[in-house]
Design a protein around this motif. Structure first.
Motif, short mmCIF file in Angstrom:
data_model
loop_
_atom_site.label_atom_id
_atom_site.label_comp_id
_atom_site.label_asym_id
_atom_site.label_seq_id
_atom_site.Cartn_x
_atom_site.Cartn_y
_atom_site.Cartn_z
N ALA A 83 29.08 10.08 -34.02
CA ALA A 83 29.35 9.86 -32.60
C ALA A 83 29.98 8.50 -32.34
O ALA A 83 30.76 8.33 -31.40
CB ALA A 83 28.05 10.00 -31.79
N ALA A 84 29.64 7.53 -33.17
CA ALA A 84 30.22 6.19 -33.03
C ALA A 84 31.66 6.12 -33.53
O ALA A 84 32.37 5.18 -33.22
CB ALA A 84 29.35 5.17 -33.77
N ARG A 85 32.08 7.13 -34.30
CA ARG A 85 33.41 7.11 -34.90
C ARG A 85 34.42 8.01 -34.20
O ARG A 85 35.62 7.78 -34.31
CB ARG A 85 33.32 7.57 -36.37
CG ARG A 85 32.52 6.66 -37.28
CD ARG A 85 32.35 7.30 -38.64
NE ARG A 85 31.54 6.53 -39.55
CZ ARG A 85 32.03 5.62 -40.40
NH1 ARG A 85 33.32 5.38 -40.45
NH2 ARG A 85 31.21 4.96 -41.21
N ILE A 86 33.95 9.06 -33.51
CA ILE A 86 34.88 10.05 -32.96
C ILE A 86 35.73 9.45 -31.84
O ILE A 86 35.39 8.42 -31.26
CB ILE A 86 34.13 11.29 -32.43
CG1 ILE A 86 33.19 10.90 -31.28
CG2 ILE A 86 33.38 11.99 -33.53
CD1 ILE A 86 32.56 12.10 -30.58
N GLY A 87 36.83 10.13 -31.53
CA GLY A 87 37.67 9.71 -30.42
C GLY A 87 39.14 9.84 -30.75
O GLY A 87 39.53 9.99 -31.91
#
Length: 216
Positions: free
Chosen positions: A61-65
């Motif tokens: 979740a900290a890496r997605i985007g």
């Protein structure tokens, strides 16, 4: 000497069936201890798997985007894919039916008094289990939220880095019996700081046509 007395003395001296009798008396306790050991070992392994999965989900979740010219933006499809991947990684745990994943974006409120707040929250899984640390919108415009997590190990976000806080609740599926398992419900948490310049403007997660948000 009477016949009953002689019979009693003979039986008292007879020891050929003693070991068999002792084994028969101990066998139920041995079976129970063995079954408990199997159940406890499975419980520990499942709990470790849930803990590692929570860490994996928070890290992802900290890496997605999607990187734009200035910031990274996330959308509902990416969140749904994240949850689907977690369920696949869980394998036989079947989190879709037996568990609940709660993903929260803990951020610093831009407005006064600049405290911690839960910007958005998404959930996955059929298990009915509310977040233990707050709901979407908590802390907005006030200082009621001091972070997320246990009181002795709270996670806090910083101005330029939201924290992806994950809770996983799981209804333990015993291999023998729930009566000999330590607990029926597992609850593990993990958190990771966002590593890029994520867009935290409202609503925090962009909508996608035809994609249903994983609302809590």
């Amino acid at each position: 000497m009477s016949a009953p007395v002689r019979l009693f003395r003979t039986l008292r001296r007879e020891t050929r069936g003693l070991a068999l009798l002792e084994f028969a008396l101990c066998l139920p306790f041995l079976i129970i201890a063995t079954l408990w050991a199997f159940e406890f070992a499975n419980y520990v392994l499942v709990r470790q798997q849930i803990s590692q999965l929570a860490l994996q989900v928070s890290d992802n979740a900290a890496r997605i985007g999607t990187l734009t010219s200035v910031q990274t933006q996330i959308d509902e499809k990416q969140i749904n894919d994240l949850f689907t991947g977690a369920n696949l990684q869980g394998g036989s745990l079947d989190l879709a039916h037996n568990g609940r994943i709660i993903l929260t974006s803990l951020e610093v409120d831009d407005g006064q008094p600049h405290g911690q707040y839960l910007h958005w929250q998404r959930c996955y899984g059929a298990l009915v289990y509310p977040s233990s640390y707050g709901r979407q919108g908590d802390g907005k415009g006030n200082s009621s939220v001091k972070g997320m997590g246990p009181s002795d190990a709270k996670i806090v976000a910083v101005a330029d880095a939201p924290a992806m806080f994950v809770e996983i609740a799981y209804q333990y599926q015993p291999i023998i019996s729930a009566r000999i398992a330590p607990s029926a419900l597992m609850h593990e948490v993990a958190a990771m700081m966002v590593r890029d310049n994520r867009d935290t403007s409202d609503p925090g997660i962009n909508s996608v046509n035809g994609v249903q948000p994983s609302a809590c």
